[in-house]
Design a protein around this motif. Structure first.
Motif, short mmCIF file in Angstrom:
data_model
loop_
_atom_site.label_atom_id
_atom_site.label_comp_id
_atom_site.label_asym_id
_atom_site.label_seq_id
_atom_site.Cartn_x
_atom_site.Cartn_y
_atom_site.Cartn_z
N LYS A 160 0.86 -1.17 0.00
CA LYS A 160 0.00 0.00 0.00
C LYS A 160 0.90 1.23 0.00
CE LYS A 160 -3.94 -2.11 2.38
NZ LYS A 160 -4.87 -2.02 3.55
N SER A 161 0.96 1.88 -1.16
CA SER A 161 1.83 3.04 -1.33
C SER A 161 1.33 3.90 -2.48
CB SER A 161 3.28 2.58 -1.60
OG SER A 161 4.08 3.66 -2.01
N GLU A 162 1.53 5.18 -2.36
CA GLU A 162 1.15 6.10 -3.43
C GLU A 162 1.94 5.83 -4.71
OE1 GLU A 162 -1.26 8.65 -3.39
OE2 GLU A 162 -1.86 7.54 -1.59
N LEU A 163 3.07 5.15 -4.58
CA LEU A 163 3.90 4.87 -5.75
C LEU A 163 3.21 3.96 -6.76
CD1 LEU A 163 7.39 4.38 -4.05
CD2 LEU A 163 6.61 6.35 -5.37
N TRP A 164 2.27 3.14 -6.30
CA TRP A 164 1.57 2.24 -7.22
C TRP A 164 0.76 3.00 -8.26
CZ3 TRP A 164 2.74 -2.72 -7.68
CH2 TRP A 164 3.36 -3.37 -6.62
N LYS A 165 0.38 4.22 -7.94
CA LYS A 165 -0.39 5.02 -8.89
C LYS A 165 0.42 5.29 -10.16
CE LYS A 165 -3.17 7.50 -5.42
NZ LYS A 165 -3.52 8.83 -4.89
N GLU A 166 1.74 5.28 -10.04
CA GLU A 166 2.58 5.54 -11.20
C GLU A 166 2.43 4.45 -12.25
OE1 GLU A 166 6.64 6.38 -10.21
OE2 GLU A 166 6.09 7.50 -8.40
N MET A 167 2.04 3.24 -11.83
CA MET A 167 1.82 2.15 -12.76
C MET A 167 0.43 2.20 -13.38
SD MET A 167 2.27 -1.99 -12.15
CE MET A 167 3.87 -1.84 -11.34
N GLY A 168 -0.42 3.05 -12.81
CA GLY A 168 -1.76 3.19 -13.38
C GLY A 168 -2.84 2.51 -12.57
N TRP A 169 -2.62 2.36 -11.24
CA TRP A 169 -3.68 1.88 -10.37
C TRP A 169 -4.50 3.06 -9.89
CZ3 TRP A 169 -4.05 -2.98 -11.18
CH2 TRP A 169 -2.92 -3.75 -11.38
N GLN A 170 -5.74 2.78 -9.45
CA GLN A 170 -6.62 3.85 -9.00
C GLN A 170 -6.11 4.57 -7.77
OE1 GLN A 170 -11.23 3.83 -9.64
NE2 GLN A 170 -10.62 2.05 -8.50
N GLY A 171 -5.62 3.79 -6.82
CA GLY A 171 -5.19 4.36 -5.56
C GLY A 171 -3.91 3.75 -5.07
N SER A 172 -3.68 3.86 -3.79
CA SER A 172 -2.43 3.37 -3.20
C SER A 172 -2.45 1.86 -2.93
CB SER A 172 -2.16 4.11 -1.88
OG SER A 172 -3.23 3.91 -0.97
N ASP A 173 -3.61 1.21 -3.10
CA ASP A 173 -3.73 -0.22 -2.84
C ASP A 173 -4.21 -0.93 -4.11
OD1 ASP A 173 -4.07 -2.77 -1.92
OD2 ASP A 173 -5.63 -2.28 -0.46
N PRO A 174 -3.31 -1.50 -4.91
CA PRO A 174 -3.71 -2.14 -6.17
C PRO A 174 -4.70 -3.29 -5.98
CG PRO A 174 -1.34 -1.86 -6.07
CD PRO A 174 -1.86 -1.54 -4.70
N SER A 175 -4.69 -3.94 -4.83
CA SER A 175 -5.57 -5.09 -4.63
C SER A 175 -7.04 -4.73 -4.77
CB SER A 175 -5.31 -5.73 -3.26
OG SER A 175 -5.68 -4.84 -2.21
N THR A 176 -7.39 -3.48 -4.50
CA THR A 176 -8.80 -3.08 -4.63
C THR A 176 -9.20 -3.00 -6.10
OG1 THR A 176 -8.20 -0.73 -4.60
CG2 THR A 176 -8.70 -1.78 -2.49
#
Length: 318
Positions: A160-176
């Protein structure tokens, strides 16, 4: 013109095979992809007139977040319905019993499959039924693997990190986000990154072409492509009987990773369509429908005996 000549004519700037082709979506009303609609940006800008530039960009970002939140709420609902079709639909055991006529003849004419095709189709359906579980160690490890493939020189962030947004996820938790497409959509992204790393990196970082101010989110787009392919190939049926589905079964008999390879082609094709149409994120729905139409057209070509025969395969960097 033969289908082989047609394939030579297709190129990155003219993905449909025609210049400025009008998209005909007749016969696709049942698709109902949980994607994007149209939006009048002029109305939006008139509402924020008088605000400073920082407020304007904040409004844009909030609009993007709300829009993709809607996308995934719709996708989750459709994925649940899709899984229900597997359990009680006409292709399932229960569905076949219901549709069986009194004279002992089945109403549906099914294509005959070899034992190898049967086994591979069964395994693919099992993959499609697996939801992403954020508490599962294997699923967490797969998500970490995707990060390492995407950013090999960067430190792995927490799950859970804001960095995941850089890959194009909606938020900080890609699992959602994975709830909508299931675990197979993560497997598809990993396969793409490993099999065609140059194309994967090019799409991830939007390296090619003149891009819109607001681009499609890479990872979210990938989940939608997995879902689109499952629908297009009629995989909710006992045995696919659509034109594309039957052709896919032929490919599956020769390549156990046919779905994953077709996914990579579809992703690259979608990006080419995006550039050709000079699309922005509000037009993603239209672009994905156009991608489906083009992929169905290519699968119907007579001389396609493997995924490498598809014209759009030439778009991939290998």
């Amino acid at each position: 013109m033969t289908s082989r000549n047609l394939r030579r004519r297709l190129h990155h700037g003219d993905v449909d095979g025609k210049v400025n082709e009008h998209l005909n979506t007749s016969g696709m009303e049942d698709l109902n992809e949980p994607l994007l609609g149209h939006h009048d940006r002029n109305d939006k800008h008139s509402e924020v007139r008088g605000q400073n530039l920082e407020d304007l960009w904040d409004n844009e970002r909030r609009m993007v977040q709300l829009h993709w939140t809607f996308v995934f709420s719709q996708l989750i609902a459709q994925w649940a319905q899709w899984l229900a079709n597997i359990v009680i639909g006409p292709g399932s055991l229960l569905g076949r019993l219901i549709s069986f006529r009194s004279d002992g003849q089945n109403k549906n004419t099914m294509v005959s499959l070899s034992p190898l095709q049967e086994a591979r189709l069964k395994y693919l359906k099992q993959r499609l039924e697996i939801p992403f579980d954020g508490a599962c160690t294997d699923h967490q490890d797969a998500l970490k693997q995707l990060w390492r493939l995407a950013y090999p020189s960067r430190e792995l962030p927490p799950l859970k990190s804001e960095l995941w947004k850089e890959m194009g996820w909606q938020g900080s938790d890609p699992s959602t986000d994975f709830r909508g497409g299931g675990f197979i959509s993560l497997e598809n992204l990993i396969y793409f990154a490993k099999k065609y790393p140059e194309s994967f990196q090019s799409l991830l970082h939007k390296k090619e072409g003149r891009r819109a101010e607001w681009e499609y989110p890479f990872a979210v787009a990938g989940i939608n492509i997995s879902f689109m392919l499952a629908q297009m190939l009629d995989l909710q049926s006992g045995k696919p009987n659509s034109v594309s589905g039957i052709r896919f079964l032929e490919l599956l008999g020769k390549d156990e990773m046919a779905f994953d390879n077709l996914y990579c082609i579809a992703f690259q094709m979608m990006d080419a369509q995006w550039l050709a149409k000079r699309a922005s994120y509000m037009e993603f729905n239209e672009v994905l429908k156009s991608t489906r139409t083009q992929l169905e057209r290519e699968l119907a070509l007579e001389d396609v005996s493997s995924f490498k025969d598809l014209p759009a395969y030439n778009l991939l960097d290998r």
